[in-house]
Design a protein around this motif. Structure first.
Motif, PDB file in Angstrom:
ATOM      1  N   GLY A 123     -33.401  13.849  25.175  1.00  0.00           N
ATOM      2  CA  GLY A 123     -34.698  13.326  24.788  1.00  0.00           C
ATOM      3  C   GLY A 123     -35.040  13.605  23.331  1.00  0.00           C
ATOM      4  O   GLY A 123     -35.706  12.818  22.675  1.00  0.00           O
ATOM      5  N   PHE A 124     -34.589  14.707  22.829  1.00  0.00           N
ATOM      6  CA  PHE A 124     -34.871  15.040  21.433  1.00  0.00           C
ATOM      7  C   PHE A 124     -34.036  14.166  20.507  1.00  0.00           C
ATOM      8  O   PHE A 124     -32.846  13.976  20.730  1.00  0.00           O
ATOM      9  CB  PHE A 124     -34.548  16.507  21.169  1.00  0.00           C
ATOM     10  N   LYS A 125     -34.702  13.621  19.478  1.00  0.00           N
ATOM     11  CA  LYS A 125     -33.987  12.808  18.502  1.00  0.00           C
ATOM     12  C   LYS A 125     -34.021  13.492  17.142  1.00  0.00           C
ATOM     13  O   LYS A 125     -35.054  13.520  16.487  1.00  0.00           O
ATOM     14  CB  LYS A 125     -34.671  11.439  18.389  1.00  0.00           C
TER      15      LYS A 125
ATOM     16  N   GLY B 135     -37.531  15.509  13.700  1.00  0.00           N
ATOM     17  CA  GLY B 135     -37.294  14.256  14.406  1.00  0.00           C
ATOM     18  C   GLY B 135     -38.348  14.069  15.469  1.00  0.00           C
ATOM     19  O   GLY B 135     -39.495  14.448  15.278  1.00  0.00           O
ATOM     20  N   LEU B 136     -37.962  13.491  16.582  1.00  0.00           N
ATOM     21  CA  LEU B 136     -38.917  13.272  17.666  1.00  0.00           C
ATOM     22  C   LEU B 136     -38.568  14.151  18.864  1.00  0.00           C
ATOM     23  O   LEU B 136     -37.413  14.187  19.282  1.00  0.00           O
ATOM     24  CB  LEU B 136     -38.916  11.809  18.093  1.00  0.00           C
ATOM     25  N   CYS B 137     -39.575  14.807  19.389  1.00  0.00           N
ATOM     26  CA  CYS B 137     -39.332  15.616  20.576  1.00  0.00           C
ATOM     27  C   CYS B 137     -39.243  14.705  21.801  1.00  0.00           C
ATOM     28  O   CYS B 137     -39.596  13.523  21.735  1.00  0.00           O
ATOM     29  CB  CYS B 137     -40.448  16.644  20.756  1.00  0.00           C
ATOM     30  N   ALA B 138     -38.801  15.256  22.897  1.00  0.00           N
ATOM     31  CA  ALA B 138     -38.580  14.467  24.100  1.00  0.00           C
ATOM     32  C   ALA B 138     -39.842  13.704  24.506  1.00  0.00           C
ATOM     33  O   ALA B 138     -39.807  12.513  24.813  1.00  0.00           O
ATOM     34  CB  ALA B 138     -38.110  15.366  25.239  1.00  0.00           C
ATOM     35  N   SER B 141     -40.775  10.980  21.932  1.00  0.00           N
ATOM     36  CA  SER B 141     -39.732   9.976  21.979  1.00  0.00           C
ATOM     37  C   SER B 141     -40.001   8.999  23.117  1.00  0.00           C
ATOM     38  O   SER B 141     -39.849   7.787  22.976  1.00  0.00           O
ATOM     39  CB  SER B 141     -38.399  10.691  22.184  1.00  0.00           C
TER      40      SER B 141
END
Lengths: 145, 145
Positions: A123-125, B135-138, B141
């Motif tokens: 899920g983390f990007k 970035g983006l967390c789960a 996201s």
DNA sequence: GCTATATTTGCAACATAATTGCATTAACAT
DNA sequence: ATGTTAATGCAATTATGTTGCAAATATAGC
């Protein structure tokens, strides 16, 4: 080496920035050091050559254009280093390791050391990686032992 | 779960710190969150329960004793998280990856992700590694896409 | 070279964040 | 219960970062 000032002038023009004494001096200072330079140090060296506000704005403009990149040290103080080729307003390529010496507090850009790829939870990007190593730099390591 | 407050009290005593309302509340807040907590947020939540200066001092004491660890986010703001076991005044073991979400600005301690060993130039002695991924967390996201 | 224009700078004011000294208060060992 | 030490809150100070605006400066066009 070719005239350094001329090179800096080109760099400014290329980025649509005017060739001012303050900007040239900042580039001069940053280029003359082997490690990243802290904002307070820059402020001190610039002295009355530039207002504190001007320095903020110069650094901000340079960062936006990809001329320099910012590294925060372990105290949260901003340090700046000239970007190697390949940086631009669109994209910074500063994903190398930074080394923060506990003794002399210098920040070295270890351009040769690449940050290894990372496994993160589902899920983390990950967009960017920022790795700061602390310890003793080569020079301090020598002196102390 | 065993009485949480009792656990915190033990933690304080073990570290030679007195059991004060402010310290307990800070532990309470930090433990109730899934990500590191920013100083400004703590300040806000504590409200008039603690002076701003006290908060600085509580956090500093906790960090020195190895009860919490500090992570600077990309803006240089201090964030704090309770250390997992094994930290002490002598030694922090917070060498896991921190993830700074660009959207919600939370900082996650990714305890499961280990920082890979690093090859540094001769002479440099690495003491600690500090890796921040952005970035983006789960959760974000999910929401965004 | 001179002038017009847009950018850049410096100043002043303001806002926010962090630190220090000291008197008061609270914890806790006895 | 009381004395001692640690911790807190307050006030003052310093450091750090931001904004608006007038004056100064770079440079493109003549």
């Amino acid at each position: 080496m070719e005239n350094k000032t001329a090179r800096f002038e080109k760099l400014l023009v290329k980025n649509g920035l005017k060739r001012t004494a303050q900007r040239l001096q900042v580039l001069e200072i940053l280029s003359g050091r082997d490690s990243a330079t802290s904002q307070p140090y820059l402020e001190q060296v610039m002295g009355k050559n530039a207002d504190r506000v001007t320095l903020y704005r110069v650094l901000q403009a340079f960062e936006e254009k990809g001329i320099i990149h910012k590294v925060l040290d372990q105290q949260g103080t901003a340090n700046y280093a000239i970007c190697s080729d390949g940086c631009s307003a669109h994209e910074h390529h500063d994903e190398h390791v930074h080394f923060n010496c506990d003794n002399c507090h210098k920040i070295y850009c270890l351009d040769t050391v690449k940050i290894p790829a990372l496994k993160v939870p589902a899920g983390f990007k990950v967009e960017h990686l920022n790795l700061i190593a602390t310890g003793l730099c080569a020079s301090c390591s020598d002196k102390i032992n």
